[in-house]
Write a protein that holds these residues in place. Structure first.
Motif, PDB file in Angstrom:
ATOM      1  N   GLN A  82     -23.643   2.385 -40.873  1.00 30.08           N
ATOM      2  CA  GLN A  82     -25.049   3.171 -40.393  1.00 30.08           C
ATOM      3  C   GLN A  82     -24.876   4.354 -40.860  1.00 30.08           C
ATOM      4  OE1 GLN A  82     -27.796   1.653 -39.101  1.00 30.08           O
ATOM      5  NE2 GLN A  82     -28.836   3.522 -39.310  1.00 30.08           N
ATOM      6  N   MET A  83     -25.870   4.741 -41.541  1.00 29.85           N
ATOM      7  CA  MET A  83     -26.136   6.303 -42.116  1.00 29.85           C
ATOM      8  C   MET A  83     -27.316   6.952 -41.887  1.00 29.85           C
ATOM      9  SD  MET A  83     -24.565   5.813 -46.070  1.00 29.85           S
ATOM     10  CE  MET A  83     -26.417   4.633 -46.685  1.00 29.85           C
ATOM     11  N   ASP A  84     -27.165   7.936 -40.841  1.00 26.77           N
ATOM     12  CA  ASP A  84     -28.117   8.786 -40.413  1.00 26.77           C
ATOM     13  C   ASP A  84     -28.372   9.897 -40.731  1.00 26.77           C
ATOM     14  OD1 ASP A  84     -27.436   6.840 -37.333  1.00 26.77           O
ATOM     15  OD2 ASP A  84     -29.058   6.639 -38.767  1.00 26.77           O
ATOM     16  N   SER A  85     -29.435  10.708 -40.560  1.00 28.13           N
ATOM     17  CA  SER A  85     -29.683  12.086 -41.140  1.00 28.13           C
ATOM     18  C   SER A  85     -29.195  12.349 -42.624  1.00 28.13           C
ATOM     19  CB  SER A  85     -28.949  13.132 -40.267  1.00 28.13           C
ATOM     20  OG  SER A  85     -29.463  12.910 -38.927  1.00 28.13           O
ATOM     21  N   LEU A  86     -29.504  11.603 -43.492  1.00 25.79           N
ATOM     22  CA  LEU A  86     -28.965  11.457 -44.752  1.00 25.79           C
ATOM     23  C   LEU A  86     -29.426  12.723 -45.704  1.00 25.79           C
ATOM     24  CD1 LEU A  86     -29.332   7.683 -45.749  1.00 25.79           C
ATOM     25  CD2 LEU A  86     -27.146   9.042 -45.886  1.00 25.79           C
ATOM     26  N   LYS A  87     -28.531  13.168 -46.394  1.00 25.24           N
ATOM     27  CA  LYS A  87     -28.733  14.229 -47.219  1.00 25.24           C
ATOM     28  C   LYS A  87     -28.553  13.907 -48.774  1.00 25.24           C
ATOM     29  CE  LYS A  87     -26.028  17.284 -43.947  1.00 25.24           C
ATOM     30  NZ  LYS A  87     -24.982  18.014 -43.619  1.00 25.24           N
ATOM     31  N   HIS A  88     -29.256  14.810 -49.409  1.00 26.01           N
ATOM     32  CA  HIS A  88     -29.369  14.375 -50.884  1.00 26.01           C
ATOM     33  C   HIS A  88     -27.774  14.205 -51.431  1.00 26.01           C
ATOM     34  CE1 HIS A  88     -30.469  14.643 -54.998  1.00 26.01           C
ATOM     35  NE2 HIS A  88     -29.786  15.564 -55.349  1.00 26.01           N
ATOM     36  N   GLU A  89     -26.929  15.191 -51.008  1.00 30.01           N
ATOM     37  CA  GLU A  89     -25.626  14.736 -51.707  1.00 30.01           C
ATOM     38  C   GLU A  89     -24.865  13.566 -51.238  1.00 30.01           C
ATOM     39  OE1 GLU A  89     -26.682  17.548 -49.972  1.00 30.01           O
ATOM     40  OE2 GLU A  89     -25.485  18.201 -48.246  1.00 30.01           O
ATOM     41  N   ALA A  90     -25.461  12.662 -50.346  1.00 34.68           N
ATOM     42  CA  ALA A  90     -25.114  11.293 -49.981  1.00 34.68           C
ATOM     43  C   ALA A  90     -25.307  10.513 -51.390  1.00 34.68           C
ATOM     44  CB  ALA A  90     -25.627  10.856 -48.866  1.00 34.68           C
ATOM     45  N   THR A  91     -26.260  10.694 -52.267  1.00 37.13           N
ATOM     46  CA  THR A  91     -26.799   9.868 -53.257  1.00 37.13           C
ATOM     47  C   THR A  91     -25.415   9.478 -54.186  1.00 37.13           C
ATOM     48  OG1 THR A  91     -28.784  11.034 -53.588  1.00 37.13           O
ATOM     49  CG2 THR A  91     -28.034   9.867 -55.535  1.00 37.13           C
ATOM     50  N   ALA A  92     -25.154   8.440 -54.301  1.00 38.11           N
ATOM     51  CA  ALA A  92     -24.113   7.740 -54.695  1.00 38.11           C
ATOM     52  C   ALA A  92     -23.967   6.035 -54.884  1.00 38.11           C
ATOM     53  CB  ALA A  92     -22.643   8.182 -54.234  1.00 38.11           C
ATOM     54  N   VAL A  93     -23.096   5.668 -55.523  1.00 42.92           N
ATOM     55  CA  VAL A  93     -22.794   4.273 -55.383  1.00 42.92           C
ATOM     56  C   VAL A  93     -21.868   3.999 -54.305  1.00 42.92           C
ATOM     57  CG1 VAL A  93     -22.150   2.059 -56.485  1.00 42.92           C
ATOM     58  CG2 VAL A  93     -23.431   3.924 -57.831  1.00 42.92           C
ATOM     59  N   TYR A  94     -22.081   3.085 -53.387  1.00 40.91           N
ATOM     60  CA  TYR A  94     -21.203   2.722 -52.291  1.00 40.91           C
ATOM     61  C   TYR A  94     -20.480   1.531 -52.429  1.00 40.91           C
ATOM     62  CZ  TYR A  94     -23.052   6.800 -49.756  1.00 40.91           C
ATOM     63  OH  TYR A  94     -23.330   8.205 -49.226  1.00 40.91           O
ATOM     64  N   TYR A 117      -9.212  -5.183 -52.393  1.00 42.16           N
ATOM     65  CA  TYR A 117     -10.440  -5.808 -53.025  1.00 42.16           C
ATOM     66  C   TYR A 117     -11.692  -4.826 -52.706  1.00 42.16           C
ATOM     67  CZ  TYR A 117      -7.325  -9.935 -51.727  1.00 42.16           C
ATOM     68  OH  TYR A 117      -6.503 -10.757 -51.719  1.00 42.16           O
ATOM     69  N   TRP A 118     -12.513  -4.920 -53.881  1.00 43.81           N
ATOM     70  CA  TRP A 118     -13.603  -4.174 -53.944  1.00 43.81           C
ATOM     71  C   TRP A 118     -14.777  -4.953 -54.148  1.00 43.81           C
ATOM     72  CZ3 TRP A 118     -12.991   1.106 -53.336  1.00 43.81           C
ATOM     73  CH2 TRP A 118     -11.875   1.643 -53.130  1.00 43.81           C
ATOM     74  N   GLY A 119     -15.962  -4.350 -53.688  1.00 42.05           N
ATOM     75  CA  GLY A 119     -17.291  -4.793 -54.187  1.00 42.05           C
ATOM     76  C   GLY A 119     -17.868  -4.423 -55.102  1.00 42.05           C
ATOM     77  N   GLN A 120     -18.967  -4.710 -55.784  1.00 41.65           N
ATOM     78  CA  GLN A 120     -19.549  -4.343 -56.986  1.00 41.65           C
ATOM     79  C   GLN A 120     -20.287  -2.852 -56.716  1.00 41.65           C
ATOM     80  OE1 GLN A 120     -19.072  -5.706 -60.101  1.00 41.65           O
ATOM     81  NE2 GLN A 120     -17.653  -6.440 -58.894  1.00 41.65           N
ATOM     82  N   GLY A 121     -20.643  -2.689 -55.451  1.00 41.79           N
ATOM     83  CA  GLY A 121     -21.311  -1.325 -55.102  1.00 41.79           C
ATOM     84  C   GLY A 121     -22.789  -1.526 -55.277  1.00 41.79           C
ATOM     85  N   THR A 122     -23.135  -0.663 -54.100  1.00 47.15           N
ATOM     86  CA  THR A 122     -24.682  -0.536 -54.085  1.00 47.15           C
ATOM     87  C   THR A 122     -25.247   0.831 -54.177  1.00 47.15           C
ATOM     88  OG1 THR A 122     -26.564  -1.406 -52.330  1.00 47.15           O
ATOM     89  CG2 THR A 122     -24.471  -0.497 -51.542  1.00 47.15           C
ATOM     90  N   GLN A 123     -26.412   0.887 -54.660  1.00 40.31           N
ATOM     91  CA  GLN A 123     -26.890   2.346 -54.765  1.00 40.31           C
ATOM     92  C   GLN A 123     -27.448   2.780 -53.699  1.00 40.31           C
ATOM     93  OE1 GLN A 123     -26.512   4.426 -57.849  1.00 40.31           O
ATOM     94  NE2 GLN A 123     -27.375   5.887 -56.675  1.00 40.31           N
ATOM     95  N   VAL A 124     -27.288   4.150 -53.391  1.00 38.28           N
ATOM     96  CA  VAL A 124     -27.990   4.768 -52.400  1.00 38.28           C
ATOM     97  C   VAL A 124     -28.612   6.014 -52.966  1.00 38.28           C
ATOM     98  CG1 VAL A 124     -27.616   6.124 -50.176  1.00 38.28           C
ATOM     99  CG2 VAL A 124     -26.706   3.926 -50.448  1.00 38.28           C
ATOM    100  N   THR A 125     -29.754   6.468 -52.917  1.00 34.79           N
ATOM    101  CA  THR A 125     -30.496   7.504 -53.400  1.00 34.79           C
ATOM    102  C   THR A 125     -31.153   8.085 -52.239  1.00 34.79           C
ATOM    103  OG1 THR A 125     -30.615   6.451 -55.536  1.00 34.79           O
ATOM    104  CG2 THR A 125     -32.110   8.468 -55.143  1.00 34.79           C
ATOM    105  N   VAL A 126     -30.763   9.519 -52.287  1.00 27.43           N
ATOM    106  CA  VAL A 126     -31.397  10.249 -51.191  1.00 27.43           C
ATOM    107  C   VAL A 126     -32.242  11.352 -51.817  1.00 27.43           C
ATOM    108  CG1 VAL A 126     -31.267  11.691 -49.091  1.00 27.43           C
ATOM    109  CG2 VAL A 126     -29.671   9.733 -49.535  1.00 27.43           C
ATOM    110  N   SER A 127     -33.691  11.121 -51.584  1.00 24.10           N
ATOM    111  CA  SER A 127     -34.375  12.076 -52.297  1.00 24.10           C
ATOM    112  C   SER A 127     -34.582  13.519 -51.376  1.00 24.10           C
ATOM    113  CB  SER A 127     -35.838  11.409 -52.515  1.00 24.10           C
ATOM    114  OG  SER A 127     -36.497  11.315 -51.196  1.00 24.10           O
TER     115      SER A 127
END
Length: 128
Positions: A82-94, A117-127
């Motif tokens: 759970q990611m709250d109060s997201l900042k622009h610098e959180a933009t990344a592949v998770y 083991y690793w997943g393929q990743g999911t993109q998070v973009t914070v404008s």
């Protein structure tokens, strides 16, 4: 073999929230420690949070403490972030990651070499 599939990424405005999920499957899934990592463009992959097999012990990077919450539901073989109060610098592949061993020491939770083991990743973009 263990498969990890992330979901829940997307585009959100600064100050908003997102909830990532990581579903684990596979006959050999051991319910060991799991973690979330992220990689921004041009940067190295970094640890965000991690959780013990039972869910009783958690780790957070200083940059996300108080704003991100990691959890897991072992009955569903799923981990959440759970990611709250997201900042622009959180933009990344998770990426989510899982360890085979159920005996990982806390001091290794943030080390990517801990995880098998690793997943393929999911993109998070914070404008901003």
């Amino acid at each position: 073999q263990v498969q990890l599939v992330e979901s829940g990424g997307g585009l959100v405005q600064a100050g908003g929230s997102l909830r990532l999920s990581c579903a684990a499957s596979g006959r050999t899934f051991s319910r060991g420690a799991m973690g979330w990592f992220r990689q921004a463009p041009g940067k190295e992959r970094e640890s965000v949070a991690a959780i013990s097999g039972s869910g009783g012990v958690t780790y957070y990077a200083d940059s996300v403490k108080g704003r991100f919450t990691i959890s897991r539901d072992n009955a569903k073989n799923t981990m959440y972030l759970q990611m709250d109060s997201l900042k622009h610098e959180a933009t990344a592949v998770y990426y989510c990651a899982a360890a085979r061993s159920t005996q990982i020491l806390y001091r290794y939770y943030s080390d990517s070499r801990t995880y098998d083991y690793w997943g393929q990743g999911t993109q998070v973009t914070v404008s901003s």
